[in-house]
Enzyme design. Sequence first.
Site, PDB file in Angstrom:
ATOM      1  N   ASN A 127       7.406   7.733   6.661  1.00 19.44           N
ATOM      2  CA  ASN A 127       8.690   7.801   5.950  1.00 19.44           C
ATOM      3  C   ASN A 127       8.646   7.231   4.523  1.00 19.44           C
ATOM      4  O   ASN A 127       9.645   6.725   4.019  1.00 19.44           O
ATOM      5  CB  ASN A 127       9.818   7.198   6.797  1.00 19.44           C
ATOM      6  CG  ASN A 127       9.597   5.740   7.120  1.00 19.44           C
ATOM      7  OD1 ASN A 127       8.615   5.147   6.676  1.00 19.44           O
ATOM      8  ND2 ASN A 127      10.508   5.152   7.870  1.00 19.44           N
ATOM      9  N   GLU A 161       8.400 -11.558   2.867  1.00 21.90           N
ATOM     10  CA  GLU A 161       7.500 -10.430   2.612  1.00 21.90           C
ATOM     11  C   GLU A 161       6.858 -10.525   1.229  1.00 21.90           C
ATOM     12  O   GLU A 161       5.687 -10.180   1.064  1.00 21.90           O
ATOM     13  CB  GLU A 161       8.279  -9.118   2.754  1.00 21.90           C
ATOM     14  CG  GLU A 161       8.667  -8.827   4.201  1.00 21.90           C
ATOM     15  CD  GLU A 161       9.523  -7.576   4.358  1.00 21.90           C
ATOM     16  OE1 GLU A 161       9.892  -7.282   5.511  1.00 21.90           O
ATOM     17  OE2 GLU A 161       9.817  -6.899   3.355  1.00 21.90           O
ATOM     18  N   HIS A 196       8.760   1.434   2.364  1.00 22.33           N
ATOM     19  CA  HIS A 196       9.320   0.269   3.056  1.00 22.33           C
ATOM     20  C   HIS A 196      10.167  -0.508   2.063  1.00 22.33           C
ATOM     21  O   HIS A 196       9.829  -0.571   0.880  1.00 22.33           O
ATOM     22  CB  HIS A 196       8.205  -0.655   3.569  1.00 22.33           C
ATOM     23  CG  HIS A 196       8.716  -2.039   3.891  1.00 22.33           C
ATOM     24  ND1 HIS A 196       9.311  -2.344   5.086  1.00 22.33           N
ATOM     25  CD2 HIS A 196       8.792  -3.159   3.132  1.00 22.33           C
ATOM     26  CE1 HIS A 196       9.714  -3.614   5.063  1.00 22.33           C
ATOM     27  NE2 HIS A 196       9.410  -4.135   3.887  1.00 22.33           N
ATOM     28  N   TYR A 198       4.381  -6.402  10.025  1.00 17.97           N
ATOM     29  CA  TYR A 198       5.401  -5.816  10.908  1.00 17.97           C
ATOM     30  C   TYR A 198       5.535  -6.604  12.217  1.00 17.97           C
ATOM     31  O   TYR A 198       5.948  -6.042  13.234  1.00 17.97           O
ATOM     32  CB  TYR A 198       5.078  -4.349  11.183  1.00 17.97           C
ATOM     33  CG  TYR A 198       5.565  -3.398  10.103  1.00 17.97           C
ATOM     34  CD1 TYR A 198       6.923  -3.314   9.776  1.00 17.97           C
ATOM     35  CD2 TYR A 198       4.695  -2.569   9.420  1.00 17.97           C
ATOM     36  CE1 TYR A 198       7.373  -2.431   8.805  1.00 17.97           C
ATOM     37  CE2 TYR A 198       5.145  -1.684   8.440  1.00 17.97           C
ATOM     38  CZ  TYR A 198       6.493  -1.625   8.144  1.00 17.97           C
ATOM     39  OH  TYR A 198       6.950  -0.753   7.185  1.00 17.97           O
ATOM     40  N   LYS A 221       4.253   3.943   1.124  1.00 14.18           N
ATOM     41  CA  LYS A 221       3.400   4.035   2.309  1.00 14.18           C
ATOM     42  C   LYS A 221       2.304   5.093   2.122  1.00 14.18           C
ATOM     43  O   LYS A 221       2.361   5.908   1.180  1.00 14.18           O
ATOM     44  CB  LYS A 221       4.275   4.340   3.525  1.00 14.18           C
ATOM     45  CG  LYS A 221       5.266   3.201   3.866  1.00 14.18           C
ATOM     46  CD  LYS A 221       6.028   3.492   5.159  1.00 14.18           C
ATOM     47  CE  LYS A 221       6.969   2.357   5.516  1.00 14.18           C
ATOM     48  NZ  LYS A 221       7.663   2.592   6.818  1.00 14.18           N
TER      49      LYS A 221
HETATM   50  P1  ATP Z   1      10.784  -0.292   6.888  1.00 15.14           P
HETATM   51  O1  ATP Z   1      10.809  -1.640   7.570  1.00 15.14           O
HETATM   52  O2  ATP Z   1       9.435   0.390   6.952  1.00 15.14           O
HETATM   53  O3  ATP Z   1      11.373  -0.364   5.510  1.00 15.14           O
HETATM   54  P2  ATP Z   1      13.240   0.398   8.140  1.00 15.14           P
HETATM   55  O4  ATP Z   1      13.659  -0.982   7.773  1.00 15.14           O
HETATM   56  O5  ATP Z   1      14.095   1.531   7.649  1.00 15.14           O
HETATM   57  O6  ATP Z   1      11.764   0.686   7.671  1.00 15.14           O
HETATM   58  P3  ATP Z   1      12.627  -0.583  10.779  1.00 15.14           P
HETATM   59  O7  ATP Z   1      13.617  -0.570  11.881  1.00 15.14           O
HETATM   60  O8  ATP Z   1      12.333  -1.887  10.102  1.00 15.14           O
HETATM   61  O9  ATP Z   1      13.089   0.532   9.708  1.00 15.14           O
HETATM   62  O10 ATP Z   1      11.280   0.048  11.349  1.00 15.14           O
HETATM   63  C1  ATP Z   1      10.043  -0.139  10.690  1.00 15.14           C
HETATM   64  C2  ATP Z   1       9.280   1.160  10.715  1.00 15.14           C
HETATM   65  O11 ATP Z   1       8.967   1.477  12.053  1.00 15.14           O
HETATM   66  C3  ATP Z   1      10.066   2.362  10.188  1.00 15.14           C
HETATM   67  O12 ATP Z   1       9.903   2.548   8.812  1.00 15.14           O
HETATM   68  C4  ATP Z   1       9.478   3.509  10.972  1.00 15.14           C
HETATM   69  O13 ATP Z   1       8.326   4.049  10.328  1.00 15.14           O
HETATM   70  C5  ATP Z   1       9.072   2.869  12.268  1.00 15.14           C
HETATM   71  N1  ATP Z   1      10.098   3.126  13.278  1.00 15.14           N
HETATM   72  C6  ATP Z   1      11.302   2.547  13.395  1.00 15.14           C
HETATM   73  N2  ATP Z   1      12.004   3.028  14.426  1.00 15.14           N
HETATM   74  C7  ATP Z   1      11.191   3.964  14.983  1.00 15.14           C
HETATM   75  C8  ATP Z   1      11.315   4.849  16.097  1.00 15.14           C
HETATM   76  N3  ATP Z   1      12.422   4.858  16.851  1.00 15.14           N
HETATM   77  N4  ATP Z   1      10.283   5.660  16.372  1.00 15.14           N
HETATM   78  C9  ATP Z   1       9.162   5.661  15.622  1.00 15.14           C
HETATM   79  N5  ATP Z   1       8.984   4.845  14.551  1.00 15.14           N
HETATM   80  C10 ATP Z   1       9.977   4.025  14.238  1.00 15.14           C
HETATM   81 MG    MG Z   2      12.503  -2.707   8.244  1.00 12.90          MG
END
Ligand code: ATP
Ligand code: MG
Length: 141
Positions: free
Chosen positions: A114, A128, A117, A51, A11
């Site tokens: 974070n 994806e 992804h 997303y 990211k």
């Molecule tokens: P990614 O899809 O980016 O790999 P992930 O699968 O660990 O991450 P998801 O639940 O798919 O987490 O959420 C997608 C992204 O949305 C997260 O990477 C994070 O940056 C953001 N996100 C998720 N939950 C929250 C939250 N409660 N508050 C703020 N941002 C969030």
């Molecule tokens: Mg995810």
Amino acid sequence: MAVERTLSIIKPDAVAKNVIGKIISRFEDNGLRIAAARMKLLSQKEAEGFYAVHRERPFFNDLVKFMISGPVMIMVLEGENAISQNRNLMGATDPKKADKGTIRADFAESIDANAVHGSDGPDTAATEIAYFFPALDVYTR
Ligand code: ATP
Ligand code: MG
């Protein structure tokens, strides 16, 4: 065990920190191969589409804004159990809760920024990968 493919994105925060190579080493050192790679500044539409499953969530707009704030490194990783292997290497979504030694624990600042992804299952991995890479540009070795 099965050879799988998964989509990984480094990211904008991690790209800006100049740790692309360090993150890729984590993948390579743990049995994952890069089968495709492309650096790209996503458009708002591309990030929203990627997303789309989160579009009703309160953090959606901030997530899209963050993902287009700078270039990202988009990759297909291939290897034994690549999907769960990548998720294990990444660590928990919130870096504060991520296990020691994971990518998010070591390179990420917050749940918004974070570092990486990773696809969360076989169906999302297939969708994806196809979103960013034509099949001909993914190289099995
Ligand atoms: P990614 O899809 O980016 O790999 P992930 O699968 O660990 O991450 P998801 O639940 O798919 O987490 O959420 C997608 C992204 O949305 C997260 O990477 C994070 O940056 C953001 N996100 C998720 N939950 C929250 C939250 N409660 N508050 C703020 N941002 C969030
Ligand atoms: Mg995810």
